[in-house]
Design a protein around this motif. Sequence first.
Motif, PDB file in Angstrom:
ATOM      1  N   TYR A 114      40.025  29.110  43.904  1.00  9.38           N
ATOM      2  CA  TYR A 114      41.759  28.892  42.938  1.00  9.38           C
ATOM      3  C   TYR A 114      42.001  27.633  43.117  1.00  9.38           C
ATOM      4  O   TYR A 114      41.343  26.948  42.829  1.00  9.38           O
ATOM      5  CB  TYR A 114      42.656  28.485  45.132  1.00  9.38           C
ATOM      6  N   ASN A 115      42.623  27.801  41.609  1.00  8.18           N
ATOM      7  CA  ASN A 115      43.336  26.816  41.142  1.00  8.18           C
ATOM      8  C   ASN A 115      42.014  26.182  39.864  1.00  8.18           C
ATOM      9  O   ASN A 115      42.422  25.398  39.459  1.00  8.18           O
ATOM     10  CB  ASN A 115      43.798  25.420  41.921  1.00  8.18           C
ATOM     11  N   GLU A 116      41.795  26.586  39.875  1.00  9.24           N
ATOM     12  CA  GLU A 116      39.847  26.887  39.128  1.00  9.24           C
ATOM     13  C   GLU A 116      40.821  27.165  37.759  1.00  9.24           C
ATOM     14  O   GLU A 116      40.261  26.717  36.512  1.00  9.24           O
ATOM     15  CB  GLU A 116      38.953  26.607  38.996  1.00  9.24           C
ATOM     16  N   ALA A 117      41.316  28.283  37.735  1.00  5.30           N
ATOM     17  CA  ALA A 117      41.514  28.446  36.020  1.00  5.30           C
ATOM     18  C   ALA A 117      42.568  29.591  36.323  1.00  5.30           C
ATOM     19  O   ALA A 117      43.654  29.884  37.495  1.00  5.30           O
ATOM     20  CB  ALA A 117      40.480  29.543  35.441  1.00  5.30           C
ATOM     21  N   ASP A 118      43.704  29.953  35.726  1.00  7.50           N
ATOM     22  CA  ASP A 118      45.443  30.857  35.318  1.00  7.50           C
ATOM     23  C   ASP A 118      44.603  31.870  34.953  1.00  7.50           C
ATOM     24  O   ASP A 118      44.386  31.713  33.550  1.00  7.50           O
ATOM     25  CB  ASP A 118      45.650  29.496  34.701  1.00  7.50           C
ATOM     26  N   VAL A 119      44.883  32.902  35.749  1.00  2.00           N
ATOM     27  CA  VAL A 119      44.312  34.139  35.154  1.00  2.00           C
ATOM     28  C   VAL A 119      45.073  35.376  35.223  1.00  2.00           C
ATOM     29  O   VAL A 119      45.765  35.646  35.961  1.00  2.00           O
ATOM     30  CB  VAL A 119      42.859  35.127  35.898  1.00  2.00           C
ATOM     31  N   THR A 120      45.757  36.191  34.218  1.00  2.00           N
ATOM     32  CA  THR A 120      46.329  36.926  33.741  1.00  2.00           C
ATOM     33  C   THR A 120      46.255  37.996  32.926  1.00  2.00           C
ATOM     34  O   THR A 120      45.511  37.925  31.863  1.00  2.00           O
ATOM     35  CB  THR A 120      47.469  36.272  32.729  1.00  2.00           C
ATOM     36  N   LEU A 121      46.669  38.974  33.369  1.00  2.47           N
ATOM     37  CA  LEU A 121      45.813  40.290  33.088  1.00  2.47           C
ATOM     38  C   LEU A 121      47.180  41.428  32.285  1.00  2.47           C
ATOM     39  O   LEU A 121      48.213  41.454  33.139  1.00  2.47           O
ATOM     40  CB  LEU A 121      44.992  40.909  34.659  1.00  2.47           C
ATOM     41  N   ILE A 135      44.857  36.502  40.009  1.00  2.44           N
ATOM     42  CA  ILE A 135      45.770  37.236  39.232  1.00  2.44           C
ATOM     43  C   ILE A 135      46.804  37.256  38.610  1.00  2.44           C
ATOM     44  O   ILE A 135      47.218  38.449  39.716  1.00  2.44           O
ATOM     45  CB  ILE A 135      44.382  38.382  39.077  1.00  2.44           C
ATOM     46  N   ASP A 136      47.577  36.671  37.592  1.00  2.00           N
ATOM     47  CA  ASP A 136      48.490  36.916  37.666  1.00  2.00           C
ATOM     48  C   ASP A 136      48.799  38.748  36.579  1.00  2.00           C
ATOM     49  O   ASP A 136      47.527  38.684  36.023  1.00  2.00           O
ATOM     50  CB  ASP A 136      49.523  36.609  36.952  1.00  2.00           C
ATOM     51  N   PHE A 137      49.442  39.563  37.102  1.00  4.33           N
ATOM     52  CA  PHE A 137      49.550  40.814  36.613  1.00  4.33           C
ATOM     53  C   PHE A 137      50.677  40.820  35.498  1.00  4.33           C
ATOM     54  O   PHE A 137      52.159  40.491  35.825  1.00  4.33           O
ATOM     55  CB  PHE A 137      49.317  41.874  37.532  1.00  4.33           C
ATOM     56  N   VAL A 138      50.768  41.459  34.097  1.00  2.97           N
ATOM     57  CA  VAL A 138      51.747  41.421  33.382  1.00  2.97           C
ATOM     58  C   VAL A 138      51.897  42.863  33.267  1.00  2.97           C
ATOM     59  O   VAL A 138      50.900  43.214  32.295  1.00  2.97           O
ATOM     60  CB  VAL A 138      51.788  40.688  32.150  1.00  2.97           C
ATOM     61  N   LYS A 139      53.197  43.582  33.208  1.00  5.58           N
ATOM     62  CA  LYS A 139      52.920  44.530  32.771  1.00  5.58           C
ATOM     63  C   LYS A 139      54.150  44.912  31.616  1.00  5.58           C
ATOM     64  O   LYS A 139      55.213  44.715  31.350  1.00  5.58           O
ATOM     65  CB  LYS A 139      53.882  45.926  33.840  1.00  5.58           C
ATOM     66  N   SER A 140      53.341  44.903  30.131  1.00  8.13           N
ATOM     67  CA  SER A 140      53.946  44.451  29.176  1.00  8.13           C
ATOM     68  C   SER A 140      52.397  45.363  27.537  1.00  8.13           C
ATOM     69  O   SER A 140      51.428  45.973  27.984  1.00  8.13           O
ATOM     70  CB  SER A 140      54.182  43.293  28.483  1.00  8.13           C
TER      71      SER A 140
END
Length: 397
Positions: free
Chosen positions: A29-36, A75-80
């Motif tokens: 946790y908090n080692e990287a900011d991951v966005t899918l 994991i942050d998910f972005v629908k776009s």
Amino acid sequence: MSNIPKIVILGAGYGGILTALKLQKQLNYNEADVTLVNKHDYHYITTHLHMPAAGTDNPENARVNISKLIDEFKIDFVKSTVVQIRTQDKKVILEDGTLSYDYLVIGLGGEPETFGIPGLAEHAMSIRSINSVRLIREHIEYQFARYKREPHRTDYLTFVVGGAGFTGIEFVGELADRIPQLCRAFDVDRSLVKLYNIEAAPSALPGFDPELVQYGMDVLTKKGVIFRIGTAIKECSPDGVIVGDGEEIRSKTVIWTGGIRGSRLIEEAGFETMRGRVKVDDYLRAPSHENIYIIGDNSLMFNEEGRPYPPTAQIAMQQGVTCAHNLVAAIRSQPLKTFAFSNKGTVASLGKGEGIGVAFGKKYLGRKAAWLKKLIDLRYLFIIGGIPLVLRKGKFF
């Protein structure tokens, strides 16, 4: 917080979803900011799409909601939809915003490769998404209904599938099974329905074991498939296709499965490409970009004989695992791992209860191959979603 590296993954196909899931397990946790980022809120199982396209299964069975796969705390998910990749600015432009990154994973999937055949892009359909297979299924059913209104129009009952690779062969196998059902439902004489499989190469399933290819063609021929091997499609129009030396096959249904190229967004981003695919290094990185990884249909890698690996689900999955490992290693300043493809075998379905394949150094055909295909699909469900996903979706595969 500003010192936490940002990882952006573009695309939730086989490579992208495996990268995200492995990062989810390996990162603290908090080692990287991951966005899918993905244009749909679901991951779809491409190797299953030939069934709903033919109408032998429900399209819903081929998709899995991304929210059921990822840990929203990691994991942050972005629908776009991705509009542009700006490598010089380390930014990705979406249709509704912008994301900055320190590390970028490009797994945007492929697009149909038409090889410049006139009219193909405009008039042929392709098996490439949940929405596309819905369209194909409804279109095929509509042709039977149209024929009942205009019984002199046999072109409504003529179906042309361009390409006899895995997708083409698997699709004609399913459609050959479906046609008798449609004939009964619409009270149509089965002998009036024509199903062509056209392939420019001298063999169906190019590069596959010749003995198994012959078995597969024999099975499909008995089901009513008309093969035109070593015959190129020269032109496609609203009225059908021109093949070979000028022969016209009149049809209102042309489905193209003859090739895949990488996303055009990659070319537009300035990467050097071959048919939209980037020749990556041994660590899956783009040339001159140590912070950009390219996987799946967008990557180009060569085997020991100097031939490019085909863009398959199997190689994309393995790339996703290696990509995640190397991202973690890069963040932790540890050595990266070279990618080495391990071919676990290949199986093609030929409709219900039939298939051909090579796995574990052995050849499989008929019902054994069909069961092996099912086991491979179940294994994938287990990899991405564990036993709950297998129990939920397994019965459809």
